[in-house]
Write a protein that holds these residues in place. Structure first.
Motif, PDB file in Angstrom:
ATOM      1  N   THR A   1      21.053  43.414  65.375  1.00 51.84           N
ATOM      2  CA  THR A   1      20.464  43.514  66.884  1.00 51.84           C
ATOM      3  C   THR A   1      19.268  44.007  66.770  1.00 51.84           C
ATOM      4  O   THR A   1      18.399  43.596  67.564  1.00 51.84           O
ATOM      5  CB  THR A   1      21.482  44.551  67.235  1.00 51.84           C
ATOM      6  OG1 THR A   1      22.938  44.224  67.342  1.00 51.84           O
ATOM      7  CG2 THR A   1      21.169  44.821  68.593  1.00 51.84           C
TER       8      THR A   1
ATOM      9  N   ASN B   1      22.164  38.291  72.193  1.00 52.29           N
ATOM     10  CA  ASN B   1      20.930  37.871  72.987  1.00 52.29           C
ATOM     11  C   ASN B   1      20.010  37.065  72.528  1.00 52.29           C
ATOM     12  O   ASN B   1      19.302  36.078  72.770  1.00 52.29           O
ATOM     13  CB  ASN B   1      20.646  38.990  73.970  1.00 52.29           C
ATOM     14  CG  ASN B   1      21.559  39.336  75.248  1.00 52.29           C
ATOM     15  OD1 ASN B   1      22.564  38.732  75.263  1.00 52.29           O
ATOM     16  ND2 ASN B   1      21.263  40.597  75.767  1.00 52.29           N
ATOM     17  N   PRO B   2      19.417  37.775  71.082  1.00 53.19           N
ATOM     18  CA  PRO B   2      18.235  36.967  70.665  1.00 53.19           C
ATOM     19  C   PRO B   2      18.455  35.637  70.002  1.00 53.19           C
ATOM     20  O   PRO B   2      17.913  34.751  69.902  1.00 53.19           O
ATOM     21  CB  PRO B   2      17.941  37.960  69.327  1.00 53.19           C
ATOM     22  CG  PRO B   2      19.154  38.959  69.393  1.00 53.19           C
ATOM     23  CD  PRO B   2      19.653  39.100  70.498  1.00 53.19           C
TER      24      PRO B   2
ATOM     25  N   ILE C   1      12.189  38.804  68.698  1.00 54.98           N
ATOM     26  CA  ILE C   1      11.697  38.292  69.936  1.00 54.98           C
ATOM     27  C   ILE C   1      10.530  39.037  70.681  1.00 54.98           C
ATOM     28  O   ILE C   1       9.689  38.426  71.093  1.00 54.98           O
ATOM     29  CB  ILE C   1      12.927  38.480  71.042  1.00 54.98           C
ATOM     30  CG1 ILE C   1      14.208  37.592  70.466  1.00 54.98           C
ATOM     31  CG2 ILE C   1      12.710  38.127  72.394  1.00 54.98           C
ATOM     32  CD1 ILE C   1      13.949  36.240  70.677  1.00 54.98           C
TER      33      ILE C   1
ATOM     34  N   SER D   1      11.045  40.139  76.912  1.00 54.22           N
ATOM     35  CA  SER D   1      10.861  41.180  75.740  1.00 54.22           C
ATOM     36  C   SER D   1      11.223  42.486  76.385  1.00 54.22           C
ATOM     37  O   SER D   1      11.821  43.328  75.600  1.00 54.22           O
ATOM     38  CB  SER D   1       9.105  40.974  75.532  1.00 54.22           C
ATOM     39  OG  SER D   1       8.625  41.337  76.858  1.00 54.22           O
TER      40      SER D   1
ATOM     41  N   SER E   1      14.981  42.518  75.342  1.00 51.42           N
ATOM     42  CA  SER E   1      15.302  42.968  73.935  1.00 51.42           C
ATOM     43  C   SER E   1      14.940  44.406  73.461  1.00 51.42           C
ATOM     44  O   SER E   1      15.573  44.945  72.811  1.00 51.42           O
ATOM     45  CB  SER E   1      14.295  41.827  73.216  1.00 51.42           C
ATOM     46  OG  SER E   1      14.567  40.586  73.317  1.00 51.42           O
TER      47      SER E   1
ATOM     48  N   TYR F   1      18.732  33.083  72.670  1.00 51.66           N
ATOM     49  CA  TYR F   1      17.376  32.718  73.164  1.00 51.66           C
ATOM     50  C   TYR F   1      16.570  31.839  72.054  1.00 51.66           C
ATOM     51  O   TYR F   1      15.778  31.000  72.485  1.00 51.66           O
ATOM     52  CB  TYR F   1      16.488  33.984  73.893  1.00 51.66           C
ATOM     53  CG  TYR F   1      16.804  34.178  75.139  1.00 51.66           C
ATOM     54  CD1 TYR F   1      16.137  33.672  76.203  1.00 51.66           C
ATOM     55  CD2 TYR F   1      17.586  35.404  75.402  1.00 51.66           C
ATOM     56  CE1 TYR F   1      16.683  33.853  77.658  1.00 51.66           C
ATOM     57  CE2 TYR F   1      18.021  35.772  76.947  1.00 51.66           C
ATOM     58  CZ  TYR F   1      17.298  34.999  77.885  1.00 51.66           C
ATOM     59  OH  TYR F   1      17.608  35.442  79.214  1.00 51.66           O
ATOM     60  N   SER F   2      16.661  32.388  70.930  1.00 51.75           N
ATOM     61  CA  SER F   2      16.189  31.701  70.014  1.00 51.75           C
ATOM     62  C   SER F   2      16.643  30.249  69.537  1.00 51.75           C
ATOM     63  O   SER F   2      15.781  29.521  69.110  1.00 51.75           O
ATOM     64  CB  SER F   2      15.857  32.495  68.589  1.00 51.75           C
ATOM     65  OG  SER F   2      17.476  32.686  68.065  1.00 51.75           O
TER      66      SER F   2
ATOM     67  N   GLY G   1      16.777  41.169  65.293  1.00 55.95           N
ATOM     68  CA  GLY G   1      16.994  40.014  66.220  1.00 55.95           C
ATOM     69  C   GLY G   1      16.035  40.212  67.356  1.00 55.95           C
ATOM     70  O   GLY G   1      15.181  39.425  67.767  1.00 55.95           O
ATOM     71  N   ASN G   2      16.229  41.392  67.929  1.00 50.02           N
ATOM     72  CA  ASN G   2      15.493  41.777  69.110  1.00 50.02           C
ATOM     73  C   ASN G   2      13.894  41.980  69.229  1.00 50.02           C
ATOM     74  O   ASN G   2      13.138  41.762  69.794  1.00 50.02           O
ATOM     75  CB  ASN G   2      16.105  42.754  69.939  1.00 50.02           C
ATOM     76  CG  ASN G   2      17.439  42.307  70.732  1.00 50.02           C
ATOM     77  OD1 ASN G   2      17.296  41.847  71.772  1.00 50.02           O
ATOM     78  ND2 ASN G   2      18.447  42.590  70.176  1.00 50.02           N
TER      79      ASN G   2
END
Length: 335
Positions: A45, A293-294, A52, A71, A74, A297-298, A48-49
Motif C-alpha cells: 500500500t 487503488n494504485p 503514484i 496524488s 494516494s 490507476y497504474s 504503490g501509493n
C-alpha cells in the motif's frame, strides 16, 4: 462505582486506561500468518501509493487537476493505512492486544479525517472528469489551480471539523469495565458501545453527520457520471466513446471499490452478530481499497505508466551517476 468517579478517573489518567483490541482472530497459530499478510499489504500500500505520488510530482505532463487529486488520494490512502495497520502489527508481535485511551482517540480522529477526506476527493475527481468530457473547451478555466486548491482545503477543513466534533464528544463519555473492541482498530461506533453513560447525542451526531457527509459527495458523483454518460452516448463514433470512457474507467473502478466495500460492511454488520466476522468485514473498507487503488490507476492509465517509467528511468540514471562518481573518487584516491 459511580459513573462520575469513572469519568474523573478517565480524564486524570487517560494514559493509563487500557482498551483491548480483539483483532481478527484468537487463534495463536493464525496470528503469525495475519502478521505477515498485513505487513505485506501495508508495504504494498505504502510503496504503490508513494510511487503514484512520485510519478505525478516528477513528470510535468502529469501536473493537471486529475493527477493532482490522484496524488492527494494516494497520500490519503497511505495515511489511512498507517493509522490502523502498524498498531495491529505491533500488538501481534508483542502478543499484547491493549491500546491506550489516548491512542484510541487518535485512531478515531485520523480514521474519520482521512476516510471523510477520501470521500470528498472521489467526488472532486468525478467533477473533474465531468468537466473534461462535458465542457472540454472550458476545462482549463473551470479547473484552475486556485479552484483545485480551494477544493482540497475545504474538503480537509470539513473532514477535520467532523472528526474533531466526534473526538471531543467521546471525551465527555464515561467508561466502565470490559473495554473490549471487536476490531483491529478503534472504530467510533464500537467505542460508543463501551460507554456506561448515555451516548444518544453521540449516535445522533454520528449518523446525522455521516448521512450529510456521505450524501453530498455521493450526489455529486452520481450527477457527474449521469451527465458524463449522457454526453458520451451522443458521440457518433465507437472509437470516440471508448476514448471518453477510458479516461474515467480507473476512477469509476475506485469509486465502486470504495462505496461497494463500505456498503458491504454496513450490510454485514446488520445481519451478523459475530464480532470476528464484523472485524474481518471491516478490513474490506479500511485496508483493501487503499492497497488496490494504485494498481487500478497504474494498470489502466497510460499516462501513469509513462510517468512511472520516466521516474524509474531518472532514478536508474541517478544511481548510475552516483556509482560513476564514486568510482572516479576511488581512482583519484588510489592514484
Amino acid at each position: 462505582m459511580p459513573a462520575s468517579f469513572i469519568n474523573t478517573e478517565l480524564r486524570n489518567e487517560t494514559d493509563t486506561l487500557k482498551l483491548i483490541l480483539l483483532g481478527l482472530t484468537d487463534d495463536p497459530e493464525l496470528k503469525p500468518v495475519i502478521f505477515h499478510l498485513f505487513l505485506i499489504v501495508y508495504l504494498v500500500t505504502v510503496l504503490g501509493n508513494l510511487l503514484i505520488i512520485l510519478a505525478v510530482s516528477s513528470d510535468s505532463h502529469l501536473h493537471t487537476p486529475m493527477y493532482f487529486f490522484l496524488s492527494n488520494l494516494s497520500f490519503t490512502d497511505i495515511c489511512l493505512s498507517t493509522t490502523t495497520i502498524p498498531k495491529m502489527l505491533v500488538n501481534i508481535q508483542k502478543q499484547n492486544q491493549s491500546i491506550t485511551y489516548t491512542e484510541c482517540l487518535y485512531q478515531i480522529f485520523f480514521v474519520l479525517v482521512f476516510g471523510t477526506f477520501e470521500n470528498f476527493l472521489l467526488a472532486a475527481m468525478s467533477y473533474d472528469r465531468y468537466v473534461a468530457i462535458c465542457h472540454p473547451l472550458r476545462y482549463t478555466a473551470i479547473m484552475n489551480p486556485c479552484f483545485c486548491g480551494l477544493v482540497i482545503l475545504l474538503s480537509l477543513f470539513v473532514s477535520v471539523a467532523d472528526s474533531l466534533i466526534h473526538s471531543l464528544m467521546v471525551l465527555h463519555l464515561s467508561f466502565c469495565t470490559d473495554l473490549k473492541i471487536p476490531h483491529f482498530f478503534c472504530e467510533l461506533a464500537q467505542v460508543l458501545k463501551l460507554s456506561c453513560s448515555s451516548t444518544l447525542i453521540n449516535n445522533i451526531l454520528l449518523y446525522f453527520l455521516a448521512c450529510i457527509l456521505l450524501a453530498i459527495p455521493l450526489s455529486g458523483i452520481i450527477f457527474s457520471y449521469t451527465q458524463l454518460v449522457s454526453t458520451v452516448l451522443k458521440i457518433p463514433s465507437a472509437g470516440g466513446k471508448y476514448k471518453a470512457f477510458s479516461t474515467c474507467g480507473s476512477h469509476l473502478l475506485v469509486i465502486l471499490l470504495f462505496y461497494g466495500t463500505s456498503t458491504g460492511v454496513y450490510i454485514s454488520s446488520i445481519f451478523t452478530h459475530s464480532s470476528t466476522k464484523t472485524a474481518v468485514a471491516s478490513v474490506m473498507y479500511i485496508v483493501v481499497p487503499q492497497m488496490l487503488n494504485p494498481f487500478i490507476y497504474s494498470l489502466r492509465n497510460r499516462d501513469i505508466k509513462m510517468g512511472l517509467r520516466k521516474f524509474i528511468g531518472k532514478m536508474s540514471s541517478f544511481h548510475y551517476c552516483v556509482i560513476c562518481d564514486n568510482s572516479k573518487i576511488v581512482k583519484i584516491h588510489h592514484s
